[in-house]
Write an enzyme that holds these catalytic residues in place. Sequence first.
Site, short mmCIF file in Angstrom:
data_model
loop_
_atom_site.label_atom_id
_atom_site.label_comp_id
_atom_site.label_asym_id
_atom_site.label_seq_id
_atom_site.Cartn_x
_atom_site.Cartn_y
_atom_site.Cartn_z
CG ASN A 60 33.73 42.75 35.06
OD1 ASN A 60 33.46 41.58 35.30
ND2 ASN A 60 34.79 43.10 34.35
NE ARG A 113 35.06 41.87 28.58
CZ ARG A 113 36.37 41.79 28.38
NH1 ARG A 113 37.22 41.79 29.41
NH2 ARG A 113 36.86 41.68 27.16
CB CYS A 114 36.41 39.42 36.05
SG CYS A 114 36.96 41.14 36.03
CG MET A 115 34.08 35.70 37.91
SD MET A 115 32.84 35.21 39.14
CE MET A 115 31.34 35.85 38.42
#
Length: 406
Positions: A350, A395-397
């Site tokens: 990620n 990427r999630c954040m």
Amino acid sequence: MLNNYVGSEIGQLRRVMLHRPNLSLKHLTPSNCQELLFDDVLSVERAGQEHDIFSATLRNENVEVLLLTDLLTQTLEISEAKEWLLTTQVSDFRLGPSFALDIRGWLRTMANRELARILTGGLTYSEVPAGFSNMVVDTHSPTDFIMKPLPNHLFTRDTSCWIYNGVSINPMAKEARRRETNNLRAIYRWHPLFAGQDFIKYFGDETLNYDHATLEGGDVLVIGRGCVLIGMSERTTPQGVEFLAQSLFKHHQAKQVIALELPKHRSCMHLDTVMTHVDINKFSVYPEVVKKENACWSLTPNGTGGLTTTEEPHFLKAIEKALDIDHIELITTGGDVFEAEREQWNDANNVLAVRPGVVIGYERNTFTNEKYDKAGITVLPIPGDELGRGRGGARCMSCPLQRDDI
């Protein structure tokens, strides 16, 4: 002013929205973390320090960083936006008409930044004025939540995602995250950076019950050249994919959506936890999940407002064709079978590209980072001992608002 436009996963990143967690993590406890979709409680101070390093790393790469609490505070300065948020987040149906009226009246008196903190961080019965008394109050304990915290706002990628000239304000799959969407609806509707701007809202802007048509941004990869890759995970359904695809085609913002079926379990809750785009012809993958036998479909417009859905024999071939490249190089999660499983769990796959071949990732994933390096990918390392316990990486954040084409 930069126009908000995301043309790829790997083009130069120019503007991004992050959320530095605080109050929501203070409200996270061993007894409620599972309900709030966290596996553990985080050190609030350490998580904030790690997030600051993440923000600084982006700024050092000339990326403009906007923080969700700032955007929400500035949105609340607009009276219409404040009233809409108070009515939506503190509804009569949630609290009962008399208590809701009291709470909304009290919240209106707050400074906008404090109200923004509560709208993301939550509010307990013990924190309201002592004079509020009715059946709702009397049947709850002081530590019960009037508004539950939204710790998953940390993962700004999911609640909204920009795709070419527009944004999808996503109908979230889990009850614990659905109120996040209202905060983003208000920002995109009223904040000066967005109000009056010429962009499309593809899906999810209205307060409706989308039923089984759920979609989260961690499953949406804007791989570029008019194509979007979407994972059908435990959070994103085929129904959600169809609604988004139909809207993309209606607005002439994409020519193809590739939908990839994923296992429905937490270790790969979104596509980007097992697969990300890191350079024009390179993807990071966790091979235990991303396999050639994964079912895959290509969605294209049928010319009459509907969809043509074609099953693809191999998702990599479909991506190669969509991007007009000869061969995709896969960088698999590093280490032996045990180390690879650990590093995937700790978001080694990620990563967030800031430009082609340069990504931000957690420094702890040493085996995978070494493989990135050998494949010609530069990793800008950030600490993630606390942030990573929320099950999300760089990427999630991050929610890119402005990124170049490829």
